[in-house]
Write an enzyme that holds these catalytic residues in place. Structure first.
Site, PDB file in Angstrom:
ATOM      1  N   GLU A 290       0.832  -1.202   0.000  1.00 38.42           N
ATOM      2  CA  GLU A 290       0.000   0.000   0.000  1.00 38.42           C
ATOM      3  C   GLU A 290       0.869   1.255   0.000  1.00 38.42           C
ATOM      4  O   GLU A 290       1.997   1.249   0.480  1.00 38.42           O
ATOM      5  CB  GLU A 290      -0.887   0.007   1.252  1.00 38.42           C
ATOM      6  CG  GLU A 290      -1.783   1.225   1.384  1.00 38.42           C
ATOM      7  CD  GLU A 290      -2.314   1.416   2.794  1.00 38.42           C
ATOM      8  OE1 GLU A 290      -3.260   2.199   2.953  1.00 38.42           O
ATOM      9  OE2 GLU A 290      -1.782   0.805   3.734  1.00 38.42           O
ATOM     10  N   LYS A 355     -10.484   1.558  -1.976  1.00 40.12           N
ATOM     11  CA  LYS A 355     -10.738   1.191  -0.594  1.00 40.12           C
ATOM     12  C   LYS A 355     -12.123   1.652  -0.150  1.00 40.12           C
ATOM     13  O   LYS A 355     -12.520   2.790  -0.420  1.00 40.12           O
ATOM     14  CB  LYS A 355      -9.659   1.792   0.315  1.00 40.12           C
ATOM     15  CG  LYS A 355      -9.703   1.315   1.754  1.00 40.12           C
ATOM     16  CD  LYS A 355      -8.511   1.852   2.539  1.00 40.12           C
ATOM     17  CE  LYS A 355      -8.493   1.316   3.963  1.00 40.12           C
ATOM     18  NZ  LYS A 355      -7.337   1.825   4.734  1.00 40.12           N
ATOM     19  N   CYS A 410      -4.961  -2.232   3.851  1.00 36.93           N
ATOM     20  CA  CYS A 410      -4.659  -1.886   5.240  1.00 36.93           C
ATOM     21  C   CYS A 410      -5.661  -2.548   6.184  1.00 36.93           C
ATOM     22  O   CYS A 410      -5.881  -3.756   6.126  1.00 36.93           O
ATOM     23  CB  CYS A 410      -4.625  -0.369   5.402  1.00 36.93           C
ATOM     24  SG  CYS A 410      -4.001   0.195   7.001  1.00 36.93           S
TER      25      CYS A 410
END
Length: 537
Positions: A290, A355, A410
């Site tokens: 990421e 995301k 994440c």
């Protein structure tokens, strides 16, 4: 000499609060990376005795509920400070900008999260009876409070008590049909039951519940031994993964001014020989973590061309990268997304995943608060006006040469039941997690993060492929076995194969039904016991 349990039960005032604080802090030792399971007993048994003290205090029910809630707040505050202290490291990455906020992160968040345990303790007191059934009252109430913590206000199920069982390979297998919250229920019941040894009136009252707790722990382990096959899981044909872990510090080095140096580091490391002598030419899929770039990759043709030059014909690179949409007609600026992008050997972006579950105050700030922060001359963590925008729904990431991919960025991987794409598409065959834990340095945080992502593999029956900037990067099979990994804080390359997914799995709906049934049975048993006691009086 007053027995230990009686000392705790009779404690009042600041002593009671201090005992709750200390007991909660001890519970953090049961979490990764320590995994000290007896810490559950050392933490939860005093919690039972402290609630006993409120029930025997002679206060009215209303006052007793308030007293229990206060104890629960102190217990939760100790637990969350001891378990989440590492959050303070993020405020020291750019200390000149954020050091002032360190106390708010290290103490403020635990203070807020402790209101969930305060609710749990108060609910337990409401259901309390002076017999062994209070273990179930406590277990039901704390599990309910953990479910609320995992869902309200965007949710934060970090260090759920179920992780005490969910980090052990054998004990975690029950998550395949019970999920994290089912493990939470069992961990609380098992950890709290020894409290009766020092408070039961008869030998039967003292030892029956602890014996059942020990038997449940043995049964969980036995089920895990039975479930895990002796042989390694087969691997997907024609898929060879190369995971790049750059170990790039999250400081001034990760700066747009250093873009060329960062890209050279990624390319050089990705092309270097692996631990077994393999090169990037052997890989069908190269994976970067990421936040790989301090710039917008999709708007940088030169960098895309460099990536295309790295790749062999037919191979692809999967990487985390911020991206920006073109502004809409009524907007002055485009919207930014934290994304995963797939790039082919021509430097063409083939697909993206945006995301969905953003980190509050880390990736976005409510617009009103953002305006106030900027008016005060301060800024948020991400160098993006207004922060990132969330995607509207979880979607599969299309990757040539791979089976369907459930992508997570994440801490999206810490939410049970929320890693699979929405809709009626084909079931994914792997969980991809790209992350950057460089904010938290060499602390316990990255270990906790990896343990939670690993448990998702067991819950969903899918292998986990994880690329982390500073570690822990790993490939985990659908039973939670670590196939290969890179430790925290090292630079390296991981060359490995992709394990196949399990065919027969329990769906999120099945796990939710199992948990609901468990909680319903517990509540019904408490109601029956309360009625029996009322009849006998």
């Amino acid at each position: 000499m007053i027995p230990l349990a009686d000392r705790v039960i009779l404690a009042r005032g600041w002593r009671r609060s201090l005992l709750g604080l200390a007991a909660g802090a001890l519970g953090a030792l049961a979490m990764p990376p320590f995994g000290f399971l007896p810490a559950l007993v050392l933490s939860l048994s005093p919690a039972i005795w402290l609630i006993d003290g409120t029930a025997k205090s002679g206060l009215s029910l209303r006052a007793s509920l308030g007293s229990a809630a206060l104890i629960g707040w102190f217990w939760g505050f100790g637990y969350f400070v001891a378990g989440l202290w590492w959050l303070g490291a993020a405020f020291l990455v750019e200390a000149d900008q954020f050091a002032w906020a360190l106390p708010f992160g290290v103490l403020g968040l635990p203070a807020l999260l402790a209101f969930f345990t305060a609710f749990g303790f108060a609910l337990a007191r409401l259901l309390w009876l002076p017999d062994a059934s209070r273990i179930f009252a406590f277990t039901f109430a704390l599990t309910a409070s953990e479910i609320l913590r995992g869902h309200l206000f965007t949710g934060f199920p970090w260090n759920n008590p179920g992780m005490a069982l969910g980090q052990n390979l054998w004990l975690m297998q029950s998550a395949s049909f019970l999920g994290l919250y089912g493990l939470c229920f069992l961990a609380l019941a098992i950890g709290a039951s020894p409290a009766l040894v020092l408070t039961g009136g008869t030998p039967r009252e003292r030892w029956t519940m602890p014996a059942l707790g020990a038997a449940a722990l043995v049964a969980l382990g036995a089920f895990g031994v039975w479930r895990i096959p002796a042989a390694p899981v087969a691997t997907v044909e024609n898929v060879r993964l190369r995971i790049m872990q750059p170990n790039l510090a999250q400081d001034a080095k990760f700066n747009p001014r250093n873009r060329d140096a960062i890209m050279r580091r990624y390319l050089t490391l990705s092309a270097s020989p692996g631990r077994d002598g393999r090169t990037h030419a052997d890989a069908t899929h190269i994976i970067w973590p990421e936040s790989a770039f301090p710039f917008l990759l999709h708007r940088d043709p030169a960098s895309l061309a460099q990536i295309g030059g790295l790749l062999e014909p037919g191979s692809v690179l999967i990487t985390g990268a911020a991206r920006m949409d073109e502004p809409l007609p009524d907007e002055t600026a485009g919207r930014f997304y934290n994304a995963i992008q797939v790039i082919d050997d021509r430097g063409t972006i083939l697909g993206s995943y945006d995301k969905v579950h953003l980190v509050p105050f880390g990736e976005y700030v409510p617009r009103l608060l953002d305006a106030l922060i900027r008016a005060a001359g301060l800024r948020q963590f991400v160098h993006i006006p207004g922060g990132f925008e969330p995607s509207e729904r979880r979607e599969a990431l299309p990757v040539p040469g791979l089976p369907p991919v459930a992508a997570t960025i994440c801490y999206e991987a810490i939410f049970p039941g929320e890693v699979l794409p929405e809709g009626d598409g084909p079931r994914p065959s792997l969980i991809l997690n790209v992350t950057n834990d460089g904010w938290f340095g060499q602390t316990t945080g990255p270990y906790q993060h990896f343990a939670q992502a690993r448990l998702r593999a067991v819950e969903e029956g899918l292998p986990l492929v994880r690329a982390a900037n500073t570690g822990i990067s790993a490939v985990v099979d659908p039973y939670g076995r670590i196939v290969d990994s890179l430790p925290l804080g090292v630079e390296g390359i991981l060359d490995t194969r992709l394990p196949v997914a399990l065919e027969a799995i329990h769906s999120p709906e099945t796990r939710s039904f199992s948990l609901t049934a468990l909680l319903t049975i517990c509540l019904m048993a408490l109601a029956v016991r309360r009625k029996q006691r009322a009849t006998s009086l």
